[in-house]
Scaffold this active site. Sequence first.
Site, PDB file in Angstrom:
ATOM      1  N   GLY A  16      54.330  52.165  64.310  1.00 59.29           N
ATOM      2  CA  GLY A  16      55.757  51.916  64.392  1.00 59.29           C
ATOM      3  C   GLY A  16      56.325  52.013  65.798  1.00 59.29           C
ATOM      4  O   GLY A  16      57.454  51.636  66.043  1.00 59.29           O
ATOM      5  N   THR A  52      52.069  43.888  63.125  1.00 62.62           N
ATOM      6  CA  THR A  52      53.465  43.442  63.267  1.00 62.62           C
ATOM      7  C   THR A  52      54.028  43.763  64.641  1.00 62.62           C
ATOM      8  O   THR A  52      55.172  43.437  64.906  1.00 62.62           O
ATOM      9  CB  THR A  52      54.345  44.129  62.211  1.00 62.62           C
ATOM     10  OG1 THR A  52      54.177  45.554  62.348  1.00 62.62           O
ATOM     11  CG2 THR A  52      53.975  43.712  60.809  1.00 62.62           C
ATOM     12  N   THR A 111      46.107  48.712  70.125  1.00 64.16           N
ATOM     13  CA  THR A 111      45.257  49.251  71.183  1.00 64.16           C
ATOM     14  C   THR A 111      44.054  48.347  71.420  1.00 64.16           C
ATOM     15  O   THR A 111      43.652  48.124  72.562  1.00 64.16           O
ATOM     16  CB  THR A 111      44.807  50.677  70.822  1.00 64.16           C
ATOM     17  OG1 THR A 111      45.958  51.522  70.831  1.00 64.16           O
ATOM     18  CG2 THR A 111      43.795  51.214  71.814  1.00 64.16           C
ATOM     19  N   ASP A 140      53.397  51.467  51.930  1.00 62.48           N
ATOM     20  CA  ASP A 140      52.711  52.567  52.584  1.00 62.48           C
ATOM     21  C   ASP A 140      52.818  53.829  51.759  1.00 62.48           C
ATOM     22  O   ASP A 140      53.371  54.819  52.223  1.00 62.48           O
ATOM     23  CB  ASP A 140      53.355  52.820  53.959  1.00 62.48           C
ATOM     24  CG  ASP A 140      52.537  52.195  55.054  1.00 62.48           C
ATOM     25  OD1 ASP A 140      51.316  52.118  54.898  1.00 62.48           O
ATOM     26  OD2 ASP A 140      53.133  51.792  56.064  1.00 62.48           O
ATOM     27  N   SER A 200      43.570  56.933  53.834  1.00 59.23           N
ATOM     28  CA  SER A 200      43.042  55.868  54.664  1.00 59.23           C
ATOM     29  C   SER A 200      42.707  56.394  56.068  1.00 59.23           C
ATOM     30  O   SER A 200      41.620  56.143  56.602  1.00 59.23           O
ATOM     31  CB  SER A 200      44.091  54.750  54.733  1.00 59.23           C
ATOM     32  OG  SER A 200      43.759  53.798  55.700  1.00 59.23           O
ATOM     33  N   LYS A 216      57.668  54.576  61.663  1.00 56.59           N
ATOM     34  CA  LYS A 216      57.416  54.486  60.236  1.00 56.59           C
ATOM     35  C   LYS A 216      58.122  55.621  59.502  1.00 56.59           C
ATOM     36  O   LYS A 216      58.638  55.450  58.402  1.00 56.59           O
ATOM     37  CB  LYS A 216      55.901  54.553  59.985  1.00 56.59           C
ATOM     38  CG  LYS A 216      55.482  53.865  58.726  1.00 56.59           C
ATOM     39  CD  LYS A 216      53.968  53.704  58.679  1.00 56.59           C
ATOM     40  CE  LYS A 216      53.540  52.319  59.100  1.00 56.59           C
ATOM     41  NZ  LYS A 216      52.099  52.137  59.092  1.00 56.59           N
TER      42      LYS A 216
END
Lengths: 502, 502
Positions: B169, B198, B203, B256, B264, B288
């Site tokens: 985010g 998005t 990275t 999410d 995850s 987020k």
Amino acid sequence: MKVKEFPISAGKLICVLNKIDAEDLGVFPGDRLELINKKNGKNSVAIVDVTNSEVKEKIIGLFEDLISLLKVKSNDFLEVRATPPLKSLDFIKKKMDGEKLNGFELKEIVKDIADNRLNDIEASAFISAVYMKGFDLEETTEITKALINNGQKISFNKEPIVDKHSIGGINGRTTMIIVPIVACAGLFIPKTSSRSITSAGGTADAMEVLAPVDLCFEKIKKITEKHGGVIVHGGAVDLAPADDKIIRIRHPLALDPEGMLIASVIAKKASVSSKYVVIDLPVGPYAKIKDKNNAIKMAKKFVQVGKEVGMEIDAVITNGEEPSGLAFGPALEAKYVMEILEGKRFDNLAQKSCELAGAIFELANLTGLGKGYDMAVDILHSGKALEKMKDIIHAQGGKIDSSIKIILSPLNKEIKAKENGVIQSFNLKDLTTIARISGAPANKLSGVMLNKVEGEKVFKGDVIMTIFAENKQKLESALDYTIKNTPYHFKRIILSSVRDSD
Amino acid sequence: MKVKEFPISAGKLICVLNKIDAEDLGVFPGDRLELINKKNGKNSVAIVDVTNSEVKEKIIGLFEDLISLLKVKSNDFLEVRATPPLKSLDFIKKKMDGEKLNGFELKEIVKDIADNRLNDIEASAFISAVYMKGFDLEETTEITKALINNGQKISFNKEPIVDKHSIGGINGRTTMIIVPIVACAGLFIPKTSSRSITSAGGTADAMEVLAPVDLCFEKIKKITEKHGGVIVHGGAVDLAPADDKIIRIRHPLALDPEGMLIASVIAKKASVSSKYVVIDLPVGPYAKIKDKNNAIKMAKKFVQVGKEVGMEIDAVITNGEEPSGLAFGPALEAKYVMEILEGKRFDNLAQKSCELAGAIFELANLTGLGKGYDMAVDILHSGKALEKMKDIIHAQGGKIDSSIKIILSPLNKEIKAKENGVIQSFNLKDLTTIARISGAPANKLSGVMLNKVEGEKVFKGDVIMTIFAENKQKLESALDYTIKNTPYHFKRIILSSVRDSD
């Protein structure tokens, strides 16, 4: 981008992009793109599939569905644009978060489902949200309206149009008895039925033994106006495309959120311009609805939503505890129904059919309250319903118009009682399974016929049921299953015993 | 049935049947079949697609994925069997009905997702259920274990293995600063990162400006053991196949569910044998997580679930209110990071990186509580982190090892202040959008660079930000968006006014 044809129908609007182009466009598998054929102005939203190898850069692979929609061929050029995020996704998320949806929001969702703009993941999230969060009466009404407005409608030059619908889970072909009775009384009943999904046969499967059922729009109209009724396969006329797509999503997990179910049934009835509709809600251990109170609640919602869209509904709760009639499988059911119309049988299936036809008569003000049943029985006994059924069979293009003309599988086996006693109950689920193992509904001649009813006295050696199978192997499998899962139970006095060793 | 090849990869295990065969087998589109190649013993479950025309009766169409899995070719024969209903479907329904799932049930679901036995509709229903009904701590732990056991694991001959993960985010490439600092201290950090979904760049996108990031299993192991760290693209090594499939399902609706997210992240860390892990939870309007209390609750769950699978976790809540560093876009971010390592900058991104590296040092008992940050700053200032980064770049096969070697798009445009004032805030969402419109992350040279920070005094005509674009058209679109949605705001004293006309 240059088009490459894939000569396969995916049933969905899928385009295939090279990984590099997908990255360029910022799209992932399952995302949407807008495709524009500048030559003819055709355009469509497509769902993206990404590949490393099958299409090269600057090429877009299209499946049949898109090829015919956009009227392109290999090496034509298409303009490809990112689509703005769909508003309906926000509305689905809103429902998932437990908020109520309004008419506009539900309309957007229905539209995007109908136009294939939502992928399976998104559509499934919507149905899951409705299942888990529910629809209130207003939402149910609004989605019903959205489904109606998104589909086509057959209008008739005759009236009143009546209809009936049973909420599944139970065998029995009431439709094939009700339609001719109702048509005899001067009402118009353009009945669309489904093929079997999980049962031994749907009404469309059984009717197809007598006559073609995949009739077009125009024929349904013509036959109904002339003879008062048809019995056709609803899937053949694309009356409610959004609803059909929603049912496809509901199928894998057998998700039947009440609101969706009500909307789906009423929208289908509205698409054939029904004015008076009887909804049959069977309650029983093998029916979709297990509990009478829930059935009553659902019945009330049916009536209220119907009213909102200008339909008069009588939702009746019926006894769904025992098999309705004795036949399981298309040809067996068709034969059984014809025997009832011919006056050779009158059992619980005949009675249920007359009660439901009677409810239609009362709803359509053809007779006073409480008098519909007698009226239906009179029509059935007079032989007029049989003549009407023959007219309908012939009008639909069929030739098999009597029970003796119906062929059953010659490969059959009787199951006999091993003791004396009284049959307490049949297990409907097991009977369905046996019929399916034997070959029904794909093989129309196969299935199961009961030779006894619940409560009947049975002597050792009496035939309890007969299995009709497609081939030897299926017959053996069906017998094997029958022995392992006895589908009938005898009455016992000692229900259980406790001994020292327990 | 006889095989017909379709030379297209569907990314899923799909077989195409003629409508008549599908009816015979009693399957509908989306249902499953078991396919057995009797010649070589290979078998697979496949999801059914039904067609009227593309494949004839007794023919089964297979997409690439199944062709290679079953090792068949056109005209080979396959045995086709109906599959028993999946148990996992009952468990998904159970979760939808609000019940808790146990370890066995979650393991079944994860296995069926990993093996492509669940179709999109079913998998989406599962994720929707988790989103709406939630996972408690036990369920989160159990699904974490299921994900770990379903994937591969890289084991290292060195220890301790450490790691860090940021819950997205927010922009900023802390990873590229933390990895060399941490590796300098004798720890081992095999960092797998994602590409952007998005944002203006992930990275992996930024690191790829300096060196290849799609490294195999063996190379990750070798470089980490030799140099103490790597920065690679996690998607290139199939460490957690079930998790990758779940993420694909989560993506379209940006679902999410907290339990899934925790599972995850921890499963991915377990797959590279991490022992000490710092989780960065940025809180802010564009992050987020919007609320600090929620972040703390989530942090506690991370620690507890980590403990259950033998991992020591420090979950830190960070300030995610302002941009972390000034760069948006792969090359800009890479250049910016190299300038920090070269000692040319020290700003909030450098500080955050040192704080997180410090937290790793403290967690791994390299230093006492409260002393990690200073240790990280010392390593950064010493120039050792820069040398380590060069080693890693070279080991991964890269040649761009200094900020001046990084090329930016020559097509750029400065946005200037139209008045004097103080910048109150930047809109991170708008900056991301502008960078994406300009071509990032697919075009690595594009993006947005801020020339001012929040709170800075600005004079009329000062450059506030610079847009680097892939081409002229994208530059114009980006400028157009910038003018319409000013992505920065000046401090105002009068916040609003009420006049007579209101």
